[in-house]
Design a protein around this motif. Structure first.
Motif, PDB file in Angstrom:
ATOM      1  N   ARG A  84      -5.317 -35.588  23.140  1.00 20.74           N
ATOM      2  CA  ARG A  84      -4.519 -36.164  24.229  1.00 20.74           C
ATOM      3  C   ARG A  84      -5.338 -37.171  25.022  1.00 20.74           C
ATOM      4  NH1 ARG A  84       0.380 -33.730  25.420  1.00 20.74           N
ATOM      5  NH2 ARG A  84       0.489 -34.712  27.470  1.00 20.74           N
ATOM      6  N   CYS A  85      -6.569 -36.812  25.264  1.00 21.70           N
ATOM      7  CA  CYS A  85      -7.414 -37.676  26.076  1.00 21.70           C
ATOM      8  C   CYS A  85      -7.710 -38.983  25.329  1.00 21.70           C
ATOM      9  CB  CYS A  85      -8.683 -36.921  26.444  1.00 21.70           C
ATOM     10  SG  CYS A  85      -9.576 -37.692  27.772  1.00 21.70           S
ATOM     11  N   ARG A  86      -7.935 -38.875  24.033  1.00 23.58           N
ATOM     12  CA  ARG A  86      -8.158 -40.096  23.238  1.00 23.58           C
ATOM     13  C   ARG A  86      -6.949 -41.023  23.343  1.00 23.58           C
ATOM     14  NH1 ARG A  86     -10.820 -37.516  17.958  1.00 23.58           N
ATOM     15  NH2 ARG A  86     -12.942 -37.486  18.740  1.00 23.58           N
ATOM     16  N   HIS A  87      -5.768 -40.406  23.296  1.00 19.72           N
ATOM     17  CA  HIS A  87      -4.551 -41.219  23.383  1.00 19.72           C
ATOM     18  C   HIS A  87      -4.481 -41.925  24.746  1.00 19.72           C
ATOM     19  CE1 HIS A  87      -0.544 -42.500  22.354  1.00 19.72           C
ATOM     20  NE2 HIS A  87      -0.121 -42.041  23.530  1.00 19.72           N
ATOM     21  N   LYS A  88      -4.793 -41.189  25.808  1.00 21.62           N
ATOM     22  CA  LYS A  88      -4.745 -41.791  27.147  1.00 21.62           C
ATOM     23  C   LYS A  88      -5.727 -42.952  27.273  1.00 21.62           C
ATOM     24  CE  LYS A  88      -4.064 -37.406  29.521  1.00 21.62           C
ATOM     25  NZ  LYS A  88      -4.636 -36.484  30.518  1.00 21.62           N
ATOM     26  N   LEU A  89      -6.848 -42.838  26.553  1.00 21.82           N
ATOM     27  CA  LEU A  89      -7.917 -43.828  26.722  1.00 21.82           C
ATOM     28  C   LEU A  89      -7.940 -44.881  25.613  1.00 21.82           C
ATOM     29  CD1 LEU A  89     -10.559 -41.317  27.966  1.00 21.82           C
ATOM     30  CD2 LEU A  89      -9.808 -43.324  29.227  1.00 21.82           C
ATOM     31  N   ARG A  90      -6.809 -44.965  24.878  1.00 20.70           N
ATOM     32  CA  ARG A  90      -6.819 -45.859  23.709  1.00 20.70           C
ATOM     33  C   ARG A  90      -7.069 -47.316  24.082  1.00 20.70           C
ATOM     34  NH1 ARG A  90      -2.104 -44.287  25.412  1.00 20.70           N
ATOM     35  NH2 ARG A  90      -0.247 -45.611  25.483  1.00 20.70           N
ATOM     36  N   ASP A  91      -6.770 -47.696  25.330  1.00 14.37           N
ATOM     37  CA  ASP A  91      -6.970 -49.100  25.722  1.00 14.37           C
ATOM     38  C   ASP A  91      -8.293 -49.334  26.440  1.00 14.37           C
ATOM     39  OD1 ASP A  91      -4.499 -49.763  24.650  1.00 14.37           O
ATOM     40  OD2 ASP A  91      -3.451 -49.252  26.522  1.00 14.37           O
ATOM     41  N   PHE A  92      -9.188 -48.343  26.385  1.00 14.96           N
ATOM     42  CA  PHE A  92     -10.453 -48.463  27.113  1.00 14.96           C
ATOM     43  C   PHE A  92     -11.632 -48.326  26.150  1.00 14.96           C
ATOM     44  CE2 PHE A  92      -7.292 -47.250  30.149  1.00 14.96           C
ATOM     45  CZ  PHE A  92      -7.601 -48.015  31.266  1.00 14.96           C
ATOM     46  N   PRO A  93     -12.088 -49.432  25.605  1.00 15.47           N
ATOM     47  CA  PRO A  93     -13.171 -49.359  24.620  1.00 15.47           C
ATOM     48  C   PRO A  93     -14.468 -48.823  25.209  1.00 15.47           C
ATOM     49  CG  PRO A  93     -12.584 -51.661  25.129  1.00 15.47           C
ATOM     50  CD  PRO A  93     -11.583 -50.803  25.804  1.00 15.47           C
ATOM     51  N   GLN A  94     -14.592 -48.817  26.517  1.00 18.38           N
ATOM     52  CA  GLN A  94     -15.827 -48.275  27.118  1.00 18.38           C
ATOM     53  C   GLN A  94     -15.830 -46.746  27.140  1.00 18.38           C
ATOM     54  OE1 GLN A  94     -13.291 -49.691  28.751  1.00 18.38           O
ATOM     55  NE2 GLN A  94     -13.410 -49.475  30.994  1.00 18.38           N
ATOM     56  N   ALA A  95     -14.718 -46.117  26.694  1.00 19.46           N
ATOM     57  CA  ALA A  95     -14.628 -44.658  26.752  1.00 19.46           C
ATOM     58  C   ALA A  95     -14.507 -44.063  25.349  1.00 19.46           C
ATOM     59  CB  ALA A  95     -13.410 -44.242  27.582  1.00 19.46           C
ATOM     60  N   ALA A  96     -15.145 -42.920  25.147  1.00 20.67           N
ATOM     61  CA  ALA A  96     -15.034 -42.186  23.883  1.00 20.67           C
ATOM     62  C   ALA A  96     -14.839 -40.710  24.211  1.00 20.67           C
ATOM     63  CB  ALA A  96     -16.300 -42.375  23.051  1.00 20.67           C
ATOM     64  N   VAL A  97     -14.094 -40.025  23.351  1.00 14.20           N
ATOM     65  CA  VAL A  97     -13.805 -38.610  23.587  1.00 14.20           C
ATOM     66  C   VAL A  97     -14.244 -37.827  22.360  1.00 14.20           C
ATOM     67  CG1 VAL A  97     -12.063 -36.932  24.318  1.00 14.20           C
ATOM     68  CG2 VAL A  97     -11.742 -39.361  24.845  1.00 14.20           C
ATOM     69  N   ARG A  98     -15.006 -36.781  22.561  1.00 15.02           N
ATOM     70  CA  ARG A  98     -15.476 -36.012  21.410  1.00 15.02           C
ATOM     71  C   ARG A  98     -15.269 -34.507  21.631  1.00 15.02           C
ATOM     72  NH1 ARG A  98     -21.886 -36.971  22.200  1.00 15.02           N
ATOM     73  NH2 ARG A  98     -22.138 -35.708  24.066  1.00 15.02           N
ATOM     74  N   LEU A  99     -15.284 -33.805  20.530  1.00 13.34           N
ATOM     75  CA  LEU A  99     -15.147 -32.361  20.563  1.00 13.34           C
ATOM     76  C   LEU A  99     -16.536 -31.757  20.743  1.00 13.34           C
ATOM     77  CD1 LEU A  99     -12.931 -30.153  20.021  1.00 13.34           C
ATOM     78  CD2 LEU A  99     -13.829 -30.087  17.695  1.00 13.34           C
ATOM     79  N   ALA A 100     -16.751 -31.085  21.859  1.00 12.11           N
ATOM     80  CA  ALA A 100     -18.076 -30.492  22.094  1.00 12.11           C
ATOM     81  C   ALA A 100     -17.955 -29.440  23.181  1.00 12.11           C
ATOM     82  CB  ALA A 100     -19.078 -31.560  22.520  1.00 12.11           C
ATOM     83  N   ASP A 101     -18.841 -28.476  23.128  1.00 12.23           N
ATOM     84  CA  ASP A 101     -18.908 -27.435  24.148  1.00 12.23           C
ATOM     85  C   ASP A 101     -19.883 -27.897  25.227  1.00 12.23           C
ATOM     86  OD1 ASP A 101     -19.403 -25.155  25.665  1.00 12.23           O
ATOM     87  OD2 ASP A 101     -19.235 -23.816  23.930  1.00 12.23           O
ATOM     88  N   ALA A 102     -19.400 -27.902  26.466  1.00  8.55           N
ATOM     89  CA  ALA A 102     -20.244 -28.378  27.566  1.00  8.55           C
ATOM     90  C   ALA A 102     -21.511 -27.541  27.725  1.00  8.55           C
ATOM     91  CB  ALA A 102     -19.438 -28.352  28.867  1.00  8.55           C
ATOM     92  N   ALA A 103     -21.478 -26.335  27.209  1.00 10.24           N
ATOM     93  CA  ALA A 103     -22.651 -25.461  27.358  1.00 10.24           C
ATOM     94  C   ALA A 103     -23.756 -25.780  26.341  1.00 10.24           C
ATOM     95  CB  ALA A 103     -22.224 -24.000  27.213  1.00 10.24           C
ATOM     96  N   GLN A 104     -23.426 -26.630  25.368  1.00 11.48           N
ATOM     97  CA  GLN A 104     -24.433 -26.997  24.354  1.00 11.48           C
ATOM     98  C   GLN A 104     -25.062 -28.332  24.724  1.00 11.48           C
ATOM     99  OE1 GLN A 104     -25.180 -25.133  21.714  1.00 11.48           O
ATOM    100  NE2 GLN A 104     -23.597 -23.604  22.118  1.00 11.48           N
ATOM    101  N   PRO A 105     -26.368 -28.379  24.893  1.00  9.54           N
ATOM    102  CA  PRO A 105     -26.993 -29.668  25.224  1.00  9.54           C
ATOM    103  C   PRO A 105     -26.722 -30.683  24.113  1.00  9.54           C
ATOM    104  CG  PRO A 105     -28.573 -27.851  25.376  1.00  9.54           C
ATOM    105  CD  PRO A 105     -27.336 -27.287  24.754  1.00  9.54           C
ATOM    106  N   SER A 106     -26.361 -31.904  24.498  1.00  9.42           N
ATOM    107  CA  SER A 106     -26.009 -32.918  23.494  1.00  9.42           C
ATOM    108  C   SER A 106     -27.216 -33.731  23.053  1.00  9.42           C
ATOM    109  CB  SER A 106     -24.968 -33.875  24.080  1.00  9.42           C
ATOM    110  OG  SER A 106     -25.581 -34.673  25.073  1.00  9.42           O
ATOM    111  N   GLY A 107     -28.281 -33.701  23.852  1.00 11.36           N
ATOM    112  CA  GLY A 107     -29.445 -34.523  23.541  1.00 11.36           C
ATOM    113  C   GLY A 107     -29.327 -35.935  24.082  1.00 11.36           C
TER     114      GLY A 107
END
Ligand SMILES: C[S@@+](CC[C@H](N)C(=O)[O-])C[C@H]1O[C@@H](n2cnc3c(N)ncnc32)[C@H](O)[C@@H]1O
Length: 267
Positions: free
Chosen positions: A137-160
Protein backbone atom coordinates in the motif's frame (compact mmCIF):
# COMPACT_ATOMS: atom_id res chain seq x y z
CA UNK A 1 23.37 21.88 9.63
CA UNK A 2 25.63 19.50 7.78
CA UNK A 3 23.86 16.85 5.76
CA UNK A 4 25.51 13.46 5.92
CA UNK A 5 25.87 10.67 3.41
CA UNK A 6 23.01 11.71 1.15
CA UNK A 7 24.28 9.74 -1.75
CA UNK A 8 25.80 6.85 0.18
CA UNK A 9 24.19 3.52 -0.56
CA UNK A 10 20.54 4.47 -0.84
CA UNK A 11 18.82 1.66 -2.64
CA UNK A 12 15.70 2.77 -4.47
CA UNK A 13 14.64 -0.83 -4.99
CA UNK A 14 14.22 -1.04 -1.24
CA UNK A 15 15.45 -4.61 -1.14
CA UNK A 16 16.51 -5.81 2.32
CA UNK A 17 19.74 -7.72 1.91
CA UNK A 18 18.88 -8.14 -1.74
CA UNK A 19 15.48 -9.71 -1.06
CA UNK A 20 11.91 -8.48 -1.41
CA UNK A 21 9.00 -10.65 -0.39
CA UNK A 22 6.82 -9.56 -3.31
CA UNK A 23 9.56 -10.14 -5.83
CA UNK A 24 10.37 -13.69 -4.90
CA UNK A 25 9.58 -14.85 -8.44
CA UNK A 26 12.81 -13.16 -9.50
CA UNK A 27 14.70 -14.91 -6.74
CA UNK A 28 15.75 -18.45 -6.03
CA UNK A 29 13.03 -20.34 -4.14
CA UNK A 30 13.27 -19.37 -0.47
CA UNK A 31 14.68 -21.96 1.89
CA UNK A 32 12.03 -23.24 4.29
CA UNK A 33 13.51 -23.61 7.73
CA UNK A 34 11.78 -26.01 10.07
CA UNK A 35 11.97 -24.31 13.44
CA UNK A 36 10.26 -27.02 15.45
CA UNK A 37 6.94 -28.79 15.82
CA UNK A 38 4.98 -25.87 17.20
CA UNK A 39 6.40 -23.06 15.16
CA UNK A 40 5.44 -21.75 11.73
CA UNK A 41 7.82 -22.47 8.84
CA UNK A 42 10.13 -19.54 8.23
CA UNK A 43 11.28 -18.39 4.80
CA UNK A 44 14.97 -17.77 5.27
CA UNK A 45 16.04 -14.20 4.59
CA UNK A 46 12.53 -12.72 4.83
CA UNK A 47 11.31 -11.05 8.01
CA UNK A 48 8.59 -12.92 9.81
CA UNK A 49 5.53 -11.09 11.09
CA UNK A 50 6.28 -10.77 14.81
CA UNK A 51 4.00 -12.61 17.22
CA UNK A 52 2.67 -9.42 18.84
CA UNK A 53 1.55 -8.11 15.45
CA UNK A 54 -0.08 -11.38 14.54
CA UNK A 55 -1.72 -11.87 17.93
CA UNK A 56 -2.84 -8.31 18.75
CA UNK A 57 -2.84 -6.20 15.60
CA UNK A 58 -4.07 -8.56 12.90
CA UNK A 59 -7.35 -6.63 12.76
CA UNK A 60 -5.55 -3.30 12.36
CA UNK A 61 -2.63 -3.99 10.02
CA UNK A 62 -2.86 -7.44 8.44
CA UNK A 63 -6.51 -8.05 7.60
CA UNK A 64 -7.05 -6.68 4.06
CA UNK A 65 -10.60 -5.49 4.72
CA UNK A 66 -9.76 -3.50 7.81
CA UNK A 67 -6.57 -2.16 6.25
CA UNK A 68 -8.68 -0.83 3.39
CA UNK A 69 -11.05 0.79 5.88
CA UNK A 70 -8.44 2.18 8.28
CA UNK A 71 -5.84 3.55 5.90
CA UNK A 72 -7.21 7.10 5.79
CA UNK A 73 -6.17 10.43 7.20
CA UNK A 74 -9.50 10.87 9.00
CA UNK A 75 -9.05 7.58 10.86
CA UNK A 76 -5.56 8.52 12.07
CA UNK A 77 -6.80 11.96 13.11
CA UNK A 78 -9.64 10.32 15.07
CA UNK A 79 -7.45 7.72 16.76
CA UNK A 80 -5.14 10.51 17.89
CA UNK A 81 -8.00 12.69 19.16
CA UNK A 82 -7.38 15.37 16.57
CA UNK A 83 -3.66 15.66 17.33
CA UNK A 84 -2.26 13.92 14.27
CA UNK A 85 -1.39 17.11 12.35
CA UNK A 86 0.28 18.63 15.39
CA UNK A 87 2.31 15.48 16.06
CA UNK A 88 3.25 15.05 12.42
CA UNK A 89 4.43 18.68 12.26
CA UNK A 90 6.41 18.15 15.42
CA UNK A 91 8.04 15.02 13.97
CA UNK A 92 8.88 16.73 10.68
CA UNK A 93 10.40 19.69 12.55
CA UNK A 94 13.32 17.37 13.38
CA UNK A 95 13.95 16.58 9.71
CA UNK A 96 15.57 18.90 7.18
CA UNK A 97 14.84 18.94 3.45
CA UNK A 98 17.53 17.03 1.57
CA UNK A 99 18.24 14.56 4.38
CA UNK A 100 18.42 10.82 4.15
CA UNK A 101 15.57 9.60 6.35
CA UNK A 102 14.33 6.27 7.68
CA UNK A 103 10.67 5.75 8.61
CA UNK A 104 10.81 2.29 10.20
CA UNK A 105 7.08 1.46 9.96
CA UNK A 106 4.22 2.53 7.74
CA UNK A 107 1.64 4.99 8.99
CA UNK A 108 -1.93 5.16 7.74
CA UNK A 109 -3.15 8.17 5.76
CA UNK A 110 -0.85 10.66 4.05
CA UNK A 111 2.03 10.65 6.51
CA UNK A 112 4.64 9.11 4.21
CA UNK A 113 3.65 11.21 1.21
CA UNK A 114 3.89 14.32 3.38
CA UNK A 115 7.31 13.20 4.61
CA UNK A 116 8.52 12.59 1.05
CA UNK A 117 7.29 16.09 0.14
CA UNK A 118 8.97 17.53 3.23
CA UNK A 119 12.42 16.15 2.41
CA UNK A 120 11.99 17.12 -1.24
CA UNK A 121 13.50 15.74 -4.41
CA UNK A 122 17.03 16.05 -3.02
CA UNK A 123 16.21 13.96 0.03
CA UNK A 124 16.03 10.20 0.36
CA UNK A 125 13.24 8.45 2.26
CA UNK A 126 13.49 4.78 3.16
CA UNK A 127 10.31 3.36 4.62
CA UNK A 128 10.16 -0.16 5.96
CA UNK A 129 7.44 -2.34 7.38
CA UNK A 130 7.31 -5.96 8.47
CA UNK A 131 3.88 -6.57 6.89
CA UNK A 132 3.79 -7.11 3.14
CA UNK A 133 0.28 -5.68 2.80
CA UNK A 134 1.51 -2.43 4.34
CA UNK A 135 4.58 -2.34 2.13
CA UNK A 136 2.45 -2.73 -0.99
CA UNK A 137 0.00 0.00 0.00
CA UNK A 138 2.76 2.38 0.91
CA UNK A 139 4.59 1.75 -2.36
CA UNK A 140 1.39 2.59 -4.20
CA UNK A 141 0.98 5.84 -2.26
CA UNK A 142 4.57 6.81 -3.03
CA UNK A 143 4.59 5.80 -6.69
CA UNK A 144 5.11 9.43 -7.78
CA UNK A 145 8.01 10.07 -5.40
CA UNK A 146 11.29 8.73 -6.75
CA UNK A 147 13.08 9.94 -3.62
CA UNK A 148 11.15 7.35 -1.57
CA UNK A 149 11.51 3.56 -1.39
CA UNK A 150 9.55 1.04 0.67
CA UNK A 151 10.94 -2.30 1.75
CA UNK A 152 9.93 -5.29 3.80
CA UNK A 153 11.97 -5.32 6.99
CA UNK A 154 11.64 -5.70 10.73
CA UNK A 155 12.47 -2.48 12.54
CA UNK A 156 14.11 -4.51 15.28
CA UNK A 157 16.76 -5.84 12.87
CA UNK A 158 19.66 -3.47 12.24
CA UNK A 159 19.83 -2.71 8.51
CA UNK A 160 23.47 -1.66 8.42
CA UNK A 161 22.47 1.61 6.74
CA UNK A 162 23.04 5.06 8.26
CA UNK A 163 20.46 7.86 8.15
CA UNK A 164 20.60 11.56 8.94
CA UNK A 165 17.19 11.30 10.59
CA UNK A 166 14.83 8.57 11.74
CA UNK A 167 11.12 9.14 12.23
CA UNK A 168 9.45 6.46 14.36
CA UNK A 169 5.75 7.32 14.61
CA UNK A 170 3.59 5.36 17.08
CA UNK A 171 5.45 2.10 16.67
CA UNK A 172 7.03 1.47 20.09
CA UNK A 173 3.77 1.22 22.03
CA UNK A 174 2.69 -1.74 19.92
CA UNK A 175 5.67 -3.83 20.92
CA UNK A 176 6.43 -6.00 23.91
CA UNK A 177 9.44 -4.95 25.90
CA UNK A 178 12.06 -7.13 24.15
CA UNK A 179 11.06 -6.07 20.64
CA UNK A 180 10.84 -2.45 21.78
CA UNK A 181 14.38 -2.47 23.17
CA UNK A 182 15.75 -4.21 20.08
CA UNK A 183 13.96 -1.69 17.85
CA UNK A 184 15.18 1.36 19.75
CA UNK A 185 18.74 0.03 19.67
CA UNK A 186 18.57 -0.94 15.99
CA UNK A 187 17.34 2.56 15.13
CA UNK A 188 19.88 4.33 17.33
CA UNK A 189 22.56 2.22 15.70
CA UNK A 190 21.50 3.62 12.33
CA UNK A 191 22.31 7.25 13.07
CA UNK A 192 25.83 8.58 12.56
CA UNK A 193 27.37 11.45 14.54
CA UNK A 194 25.20 14.49 13.78
CA UNK A 195 22.08 12.39 13.17
CA UNK A 196 18.81 12.37 15.12
CA UNK A 197 16.20 9.73 15.85
CA UNK A 198 12.71 10.97 16.69
CA UNK A 199 10.13 8.86 18.47
CA UNK A 200 6.52 10.04 18.63
CA UNK A 201 4.34 7.90 20.83
CA UNK A 202 2.03 7.65 23.81
CA UNK A 203 2.97 9.00 27.23
CA UNK A 204 1.32 8.95 30.63
CA UNK A 205 -1.44 11.57 30.59
CA UNK A 206 -1.42 14.21 33.29
CA UNK A 207 -3.40 13.78 36.48
CA UNK A 208 -7.15 14.16 35.83
CA UNK A 209 -6.75 14.02 32.05
CA UNK A 210 -10.33 13.62 30.75
CA UNK A 211 -9.28 10.78 28.41
CA UNK A 212 -7.23 8.82 30.91
CA UNK A 213 -9.96 6.29 31.67
CA UNK A 214 -10.81 5.84 27.98
CA UNK A 215 -7.16 5.31 27.06
CA UNK A 216 -6.84 2.85 29.90
CA UNK A 217 -9.75 0.87 28.52
CA UNK A 218 -8.43 0.99 24.94
CA UNK A 219 -5.00 -0.16 26.02
CA UNK A 220 -6.37 -2.89 28.25
CA UNK A 221 -8.53 -4.35 25.50
CA UNK A 222 -6.60 -3.62 22.28
CA UNK A 223 -3.03 -2.50 22.93
CA UNK A 224 -1.61 -4.49 25.82
CA UNK A 225 1.96 -3.15 25.65
CA UNK A 226 1.14 0.53 25.22
CA UNK A 227 0.94 1.36 28.90
CA UNK A 228 4.63 0.51 29.32
CA UNK A 229 5.22 3.96 27.85
CA UNK A 230 3.31 5.49 30.75
CA UNK A 231 5.90 4.22 33.17
CA UNK A 232 9.14 3.93 31.23
CA UNK A 233 11.27 6.51 29.48
CA UNK A 234 12.16 5.82 25.85
CA UNK A 235 15.78 6.71 26.64
CA UNK A 236 15.81 3.81 29.11
CA UNK A 237 15.26 1.32 26.27
CA UNK A 238 18.65 2.30 24.81
CA UNK A 239 21.59 0.13 25.77
CA UNK A 240 24.00 3.08 25.52
CA UNK A 241 21.86 6.16 26.28
CA UNK A 242 24.95 8.19 27.15
CA UNK A 243 25.98 8.30 23.50
CA UNK A 244 23.04 10.60 22.74
CA UNK A 245 21.60 13.95 23.72
CA UNK A 246 17.97 13.30 24.65
CA UNK A 247 15.09 15.77 24.47
CA UNK A 248 11.50 15.11 25.42
CA UNK A 249 8.38 17.17 24.85
CA UNK A 250 4.80 16.22 25.66
CA UNK A 251 1.52 17.18 24.02
CA UNK A 252 -2.23 17.19 24.67
CA UNK A 253 -2.13 16.98 28.46
CA UNK A 254 0.94 14.71 28.25
CA UNK A 255 -0.92 11.93 26.45
CA UNK A 256 1.68 12.06 23.67
CA UNK A 257 5.41 12.54 23.63
CA UNK A 258 8.17 13.37 21.23
CA UNK A 259 11.59 12.07 22.23
CA UNK A 260 14.65 12.90 20.18
CA UNK A 261 18.02 11.21 20.46
CA UNK A 262 20.80 13.21 18.84
CA UNK A 263 24.20 11.64 18.37
CA UNK A 264 26.68 14.50 18.75
CA UNK A 265 29.58 14.91 16.38
CA UNK A 266 32.91 13.99 17.85
CA UNK A 267 35.64 16.60 18.24
C1 LIG B 1 3.68 2.62 12.95
S1 LIG B 1 2.53 1.62 13.55
C2 LIG B 1 1.13 2.66 13.92
C3 LIG B 1 0.99 3.98 13.24
C4 LIG B 1 -0.31 4.70 13.45
N1 LIG B 1 -1.04 4.20 14.58
C5 LIG B 1 -1.16 4.64 12.21
O1 LIG B 1 -2.18 5.23 12.23
O2 LIG B 1 -0.83 4.03 11.21
C6 LIG B 1 1.80 0.60 12.37
C7 LIG B 1 2.72 -0.14 11.46
O3 LIG B 1 3.82 -0.70 12.13
C8 LIG B 1 4.14 -1.91 11.49
N2 LIG B 1 5.02 -2.67 12.36
C9 LIG B 1 4.76 -3.25 13.55
N3 LIG B 1 5.84 -3.86 14.04
C10 LIG B 1 6.84 -3.66 13.15
C11 LIG B 1 8.21 -4.04 13.10
N4 LIG B 1 8.76 -4.76 14.07
N5 LIG B 1 8.94 -3.66 12.05
C12 LIG B 1 8.39 -2.92 11.04
N6 LIG B 1 7.10 -2.54 11.03
C13 LIG B 1 6.33 -2.90 12.07
C14 LIG B 1 2.79 -2.54 11.20
O4 LIG B 1 2.86 -3.53 10.20
C15 LIG B 1 2.01 -1.32 10.78
O5 LIG B 1 2.02 -1.12 9.41
Amino acid sequence: MEVLTLNSSFNPSGAPNGLQQNQTSALPAPTIVNTGILSKPVKAGLPQVPDYLHDWYNWAYLNPRSVQFLDHELIVATILWGNHNLLQRSAFAEIQPGQKVLQPACVYGNFSVALAQHIGAEGRLQISDVALIQVKRCRHKLRDFPQAAVRLADAAQPSGELYDAICCYFLLHEMPSDDRCRTVNALLGSIPPGGTATFIDYHKPCFAHPLKAVMNLIFRTLEPFAKDLWYEEIADFASAPGEFIWRKQTYFGELYQKVTAHRPKVG
